[in-house]
Motif scaffolding. Sequence first.
Motif, short mmCIF file in Angstrom:
data_model
loop_
_atom_site.label_atom_id
_atom_site.label_comp_id
_atom_site.label_asym_id
_atom_site.label_seq_id
_atom_site.Cartn_x
_atom_site.Cartn_y
_atom_site.Cartn_z
N VAL A 32 0.82 -1.30 -0.02
CA VAL A 32 0.21 0.06 0.06
C VAL A 32 0.96 1.24 0.06
CG1 VAL A 32 -1.83 1.38 1.30
CG2 VAL A 32 -1.78 -1.26 1.24
N TYR A 33 1.87 1.45 0.77
CA TYR A 33 2.78 2.30 0.74
C TYR A 33 3.39 2.70 -0.74
CZ TYR A 33 3.43 3.30 5.86
OH TYR A 33 2.97 3.56 7.30
N HIS A 34 3.77 1.64 -1.21
CA HIS A 34 4.24 1.66 -2.66
C HIS A 34 3.37 2.06 -3.65
CE1 HIS A 34 7.77 -1.23 -2.05
NE2 HIS A 34 7.96 -0.19 -1.04
N MET A 35 2.21 1.88 -3.29
CA MET A 35 1.03 2.41 -4.31
C MET A 35 0.85 3.91 -3.96
SD MET A 35 -2.26 -0.35 -3.54
CE MET A 35 -1.77 -2.13 -3.75
N LEU A 36 1.25 4.49 -3.11
CA LEU A 36 1.35 5.75 -2.50
C LEU A 36 2.50 6.59 -2.88
CD1 LEU A 36 -0.82 5.56 0.74
CD2 LEU A 36 -1.63 6.65 -1.48
N GLY A 37 3.61 5.79 -3.30
CA GLY A 37 4.70 6.64 -3.78
C GLY A 37 5.84 6.71 -2.63
N VAL A 38 5.54 5.87 -1.64
CA VAL A 38 6.37 5.89 -0.54
C VAL A 38 7.20 4.62 -0.43
CG1 VAL A 38 6.51 6.33 2.18
CG2 VAL A 38 4.70 6.97 0.68
N PRO A 39 8.30 4.47 -0.62
CA PRO A 39 9.35 3.41 -0.73
C PRO A 39 9.88 2.86 0.46
CG PRO A 39 10.72 5.31 -0.90
CD PRO A 39 9.35 5.84 -0.62
N VAL A 40 8.81 2.43 1.63
CA VAL A 40 9.00 1.83 2.70
C VAL A 40 9.61 0.42 2.41
CG1 VAL A 40 7.43 3.29 4.13
CG2 VAL A 40 7.01 0.96 3.14
N THR A 41 10.51 -0.21 3.21
CA THR A 41 10.88 -1.51 3.18
C THR A 41 9.86 -2.43 4.11
OG1 THR A 41 12.52 -1.33 4.90
CG2 THR A 41 13.17 -0.51 2.76
N TYR A 42 10.17 -3.92 3.86
CA TYR A 42 9.54 -4.57 4.95
C TYR A 42 10.26 -4.52 6.23
CZ TYR A 42 8.51 -9.26 6.74
OH TYR A 42 8.02 -10.42 7.63
N GLU A 43 11.24 -4.36 6.43
CA GLU A 43 11.94 -3.97 7.82
C GLU A 43 11.22 -2.73 8.45
OE1 GLU A 43 13.99 -6.78 5.90
OE2 GLU A 43 13.68 -4.84 4.96
N ASP A 44 11.07 -1.69 7.62
CA ASP A 44 10.20 -0.49 8.19
C ASP A 44 8.90 -0.94 8.49
OD1 ASP A 44 12.19 1.40 7.19
OD2 ASP A 44 11.57 1.53 5.49
N ALA A 45 8.23 -1.88 7.83
CA ALA A 45 6.65 -2.12 7.86
C ALA A 45 6.57 -2.90 9.18
CB ALA A 45 6.16 -2.75 6.77
N LEU A 46 7.68 -3.57 9.53
CA LEU A 46 7.74 -4.50 10.83
C LEU A 46 7.66 -3.56 12.02
CD1 LEU A 46 10.24 -7.53 10.03
CD2 LEU A 46 7.80 -7.42 10.16
N THR A 47 8.30 -2.45 11.97
CA THR A 47 8.22 -1.48 13.06
C THR A 47 6.80 -1.15 13.51
OG1 THR A 47 8.46 0.55 11.54
CG2 THR A 47 10.58 -0.64 12.64
N LEU A 48 5.95 -1.46 12.64
CA LEU A 48 4.64 -0.87 12.79
C LEU A 48 3.76 -2.04 13.75
CD1 LEU A 48 3.22 0.58 9.55
CD2 LEU A 48 4.12 1.65 11.45
#
Length: 220
Positions: A32-48
């Motif tokens: 979903v982040y990538h759909m919005l043009g935000v290049p978060v990584t899987y490691e970033d998303a794990l912090t949520l």
Amino acid sequence: MARPEKIDCVLFDCDGVIVDSEPIAAERNVKVYHMLGVPVTYEDALTLCGKSADSIPPLAAKYGKTITLGQFTSAMDAACDRGELSRTIYLEPDMRVMPGVRELIARLRSAGLRTGLVSSTVSPHVLCMLDRFGLASSFDVIITGDMVDHHKPDPEPYLTAMRYLDTTPERCVVVEDSPTGIAAGVASGAYVLGFCGSIVKQDVSAANEPLESYADFDLA
């Protein structure tokens, strides 16, 4: 804090405690982040993991992007409409129940203890999970995010479950895997076990004791 001498009930968090959903949720959020043009990584998303939805915009800001929670939700809904994502993570094919949790709940209930599920996720998704895995009858009380005014780390979800079970914090054990959930359990006055058996490892140091796996769960 010593273990309770008399235990009435054990209250479980859902994600990362009953089902190992957090890696799947992280992968979904990356899409979903990538759909919005935000290049978060899987490691970033794990912090949520273990945090509220309010943590979604700040992660975008890490990359100099501004998105609102509403924009994120709308992008996710659009992806579901296109068939790119399931309506709920609990329908994803890779979703699994935590090893040993069914047997644990059966042991607790046969010993006369009551069990509860306390989640920040809204009821339609939680009920979907319970129905899929045949777990609805495993709990005497189910508290979801749309049933309370304040979410974890506020103790209201756990205190609400205790009220329905007509018991007190001193007779309850809480099983959580995240700092946010552990804070809620501790604030409620219950004895908190920090579960370490999920794929995503979080800080459980604030719990009264760690729980490495359900095979190690012994309330004697």
